[in-house]
Design a protein around this motif. Structure first.
Motif, PDB file in Angstrom:
ATOM      1  N   ALA A 218      -6.891  -3.109  -4.253  1.00  0.00           N
ATOM      2  CA  ALA A 218      -6.404  -4.328  -3.627  1.00  0.00           C
ATOM      3  C   ALA A 218      -7.800  -5.037  -3.081  1.00  0.00           C
ATOM      4  N   ALA A 219      -8.002  -6.161  -3.055  1.00  0.00           N
ATOM      5  CA  ALA A 219      -9.081  -6.929  -2.451  1.00  0.00           C
ATOM      6  C   ALA A 219      -9.644  -6.568  -1.037  1.00  0.00           C
ATOM      7  N   ALA A 220      -8.253  -6.344  -0.405  1.00  0.00           N
ATOM      8  CA  ALA A 220      -8.479  -6.092   1.139  1.00  0.00           C
ATOM      9  C   ALA A 220      -9.256  -4.836   1.241  1.00  0.00           C
ATOM     10  N   ASP A 221      -9.297  -3.586   0.188  1.00  0.00           N
ATOM     11  CA  ASP A 221      -9.937  -2.532   0.320  1.00  0.00           C
ATOM     12  C   ASP A 221     -11.189  -2.487  -0.299  1.00  0.00           C
ATOM     13  N   VAL A 222     -11.826  -3.457  -0.722  1.00  0.00           N
ATOM     14  CA  VAL A 222     -13.243  -3.400  -1.471  1.00  0.00           C
ATOM     15  C   VAL A 222     -14.069  -2.833  -0.371  1.00  0.00           C
TER      16      VAL A 222
ATOM     17  N   TYR B  91     -21.902  -1.324  -6.243  1.00  0.00           N
ATOM     18  CA  TYR B  91     -20.894  -1.181  -5.101  1.00  0.00           C
ATOM     19  C   TYR B  91     -20.995  -2.435  -4.269  1.00  0.00           C
ATOM     20  N   ASP B  92     -21.890  -3.448  -4.385  1.00  0.00           N
ATOM     21  CA  ASP B  92     -21.952  -4.673  -3.525  1.00  0.00           C
ATOM     22  C   ASP B  92     -20.507  -4.954  -3.429  1.00  0.00           C
ATOM     23  N   PRO B  93     -19.942  -5.182  -2.519  1.00  0.00           N
ATOM     24  CA  PRO B  93     -18.503  -5.982  -2.558  1.00  0.00           C
ATOM     25  C   PRO B  93     -18.392  -7.173  -3.280  1.00  0.00           C
ATOM     26  N   ALA B  94     -19.548  -8.013  -3.392  1.00  0.00           N
ATOM     27  CA  ALA B  94     -19.368  -9.075  -4.513  1.00  0.00           C
ATOM     28  C   ALA B  94     -19.209  -8.728  -5.698  1.00  0.00           C
ATOM     29  N   VAL B  95     -19.819  -7.549  -6.161  1.00  0.00           N
ATOM     30  CA  VAL B  95     -19.891  -7.000  -7.450  1.00  0.00           C
ATOM     31  C   VAL B  95     -18.443  -6.470  -7.786  1.00  0.00           C
ATOM     32  N   ILE B  96     -18.082  -5.749  -6.785  1.00  0.00           N
ATOM     33  CA  ILE B  96     -16.670  -5.231  -7.012  1.00  0.00           C
ATOM     34  C   ILE B  96     -15.561  -6.162  -6.998  1.00  0.00           C
ATOM     35  N   ARG B  97     -15.708  -7.324  -6.138  1.00  0.00           N
ATOM     36  CA  ARG B  97     -14.653  -8.471  -6.321  1.00  0.00           C
ATOM     37  C   ARG B  97     -14.731  -9.090  -7.805  1.00  0.00           C
ATOM     38  N   GLU B  98     -15.946  -9.401  -8.068  1.00  0.00           N
ATOM     39  CA  GLU B  98     -16.176  -9.916  -9.569  1.00  0.00           C
ATOM     40  C   GLU B  98     -15.729  -9.108 -10.649  1.00  0.00           C
TER      41      GLU B  98
ATOM     42  N   PHE C 151      -8.845   1.668  -9.677  1.00  0.00           N
ATOM     43  CA  PHE C 151      -7.787   2.631  -9.143  1.00  0.00           C
ATOM     44  C   PHE C 151      -8.482   3.137  -7.919  1.00  0.00           C
ATOM     45  N   VAL C 152      -7.478   3.210  -7.182  1.00  0.00           N
ATOM     46  CA  VAL C 152      -7.808   4.082  -5.978  1.00  0.00           C
ATOM     47  C   VAL C 152      -6.714   5.374  -5.767  1.00  0.00           C
ATOM     48  N   LEU C 153      -7.286   6.382  -5.206  1.00  0.00           N
ATOM     49  CA  LEU C 153      -6.175   7.332  -4.808  1.00  0.00           C
ATOM     50  C   LEU C 153      -6.246   7.706  -3.302  1.00  0.00           C
TER      51      LEU C 153
ATOM     52  N   MET D 144       0.765  -1.101   0.157  1.00  0.00           N
ATOM     53  CA  MET D 144       0.209  -0.159  -0.128  1.00  0.00           C
ATOM     54  C   MET D 144       0.909   1.336  -0.049  1.00  0.00           C
ATOM     55  N   ILE D 145       0.681   2.110  -0.774  1.00  0.00           N
ATOM     56  CA  ILE D 145       1.341   3.436  -0.846  1.00  0.00           C
ATOM     57  C   ILE D 145       0.516   4.483  -0.005  1.00  0.00           C
ATOM     58  N   ARG D 146       0.974   5.488   0.400  1.00  0.00           N
ATOM     59  CA  ARG D 146       0.483   6.555   1.498  1.00  0.00           C
ATOM     60  C   ARG D 146      -0.352   7.578   0.607  1.00  0.00           C
ATOM     61  N   ASP D 147       0.302   8.068  -0.481  1.00  0.00           N
ATOM     62  CA  ASP D 147      -0.249   9.057  -1.391  1.00  0.00           C
ATOM     63  C   ASP D 147       0.016   8.637  -2.692  1.00  0.00           C
ATOM     64  N   GLY D 148      -1.077   8.531  -3.441  1.00  0.00           N
ATOM     65  CA  GLY D 148      -1.005   8.162  -4.844  1.00  0.00           C
ATOM     66  C   GLY D 148      -2.028   7.464  -5.268  1.00  0.00           C
ATOM     67  N   ILE D 149      -1.812   6.915  -6.597  1.00  0.00           N
ATOM     68  CA  ILE D 149      -2.886   6.247  -7.436  1.00  0.00           C
ATOM     69  C   ILE D 149      -2.279   4.823  -7.351  1.00  0.00           C
ATOM     70  N   GLU D 150      -2.979   3.731  -7.076  1.00  0.00           N
ATOM     71  CA  GLU D 150      -2.700   2.274  -7.316  1.00  0.00           C
ATOM     72  C   GLU D 150      -4.049   1.385  -7.405  1.00  0.00           C
ATOM     73  N   PRO D 151      -3.676   0.532  -8.227  1.00  0.00           N
ATOM     74  CA  PRO D 151      -4.772  -0.611  -8.471  1.00  0.00           C
ATOM     75  C   PRO D 151      -5.603  -1.063  -6.994  1.00  0.00           C
TER      76      PRO D 151
END
Length: 169
Positions: free
Chosen positions: A10-14, A46-53, A63-65, A1-8
């Motif tokens: 992660a499943a842990a952040d769904v 945005y159901d977590p199952a939909v996002i994971r799919e 991506f998340v910022l 995990m980065i502190r600042d910036g854009i990254e894909p």
């Protein structure tokens, strides 16, 4: 995990993204669409199952910022044929809007689009979402057409399709 910036994403952040989506949508969309449609679309997208799919699909990117380690914005991209990359979702926490977060995500979309050989970015935005329309125009998007799409549950999306041509050099 980065502190600042854009990254894909992660499943842990769904779940964190699903919670952020709920907060953003309930802050932004009242007055544009009904509370019932907000809830319907949150469940659809945005159901977590939909996002994971979606995370498991080829041709779909999340991506998340992050700022100070916290997810403050997110974006989903999808291939649209061979020539276009669609920004399917792009949302920024309300207190951080108009501070460059959306622009950073759009720049990331442009990088991926070029990498994928796409000639344009496309997106759909609710016709009543004047803030987002202005932001997209600022970043070089233009309205291509207006469309109304039945999304089920007695709801429609009344959108502008916007596009931005990319220089592939």
């Amino acid at each position: 995990m980065i502190r600042d910036g854009i990254e894909p994403l992660a499943a842990a952040d769904v779940e964190a993204v699903a919670a952020l989506a709920r907060a953003i949508w309930h802050a932004h969309y009242p007055g544009i669409i009904s509370t019932a449609q907000i809830e319907y679309m949150l469940a659809q997208r945005y159901d977590p199952a939909v996002i994971r799919e979606e995370l498991a699909q080829t041709g779909v990117w999340w991506f998340v910022l992050r700022m100070d380690g916290e997810i403050v914005a997110y974006m989903t991209l999808q291939k649209e044929g061979d020539a276009a990359l669609k920004i399917d979702k792009l949302y920024v926490r309300p207190d951080l809007q108009r501070r460059g977060c959306g622009g950073r995500l759009i720049a990331q979309a442009e990088i991926l689009a070029r990498h994928e050989g796409c000639r344009e970015l496309v997106l759909a935005v609710n016709r009543g979402n004047t803030k987002a329309i202005a932001a997209y125009r600022k970043h070089g998007f233009a309205v291509r057409e207006a469309v109304v799409k039945d999304i089920g549950g007695g709801f429609v999306m009344d959108d502008y399709l916007m596009a931005k041509e990319l220089n592939l050099k």
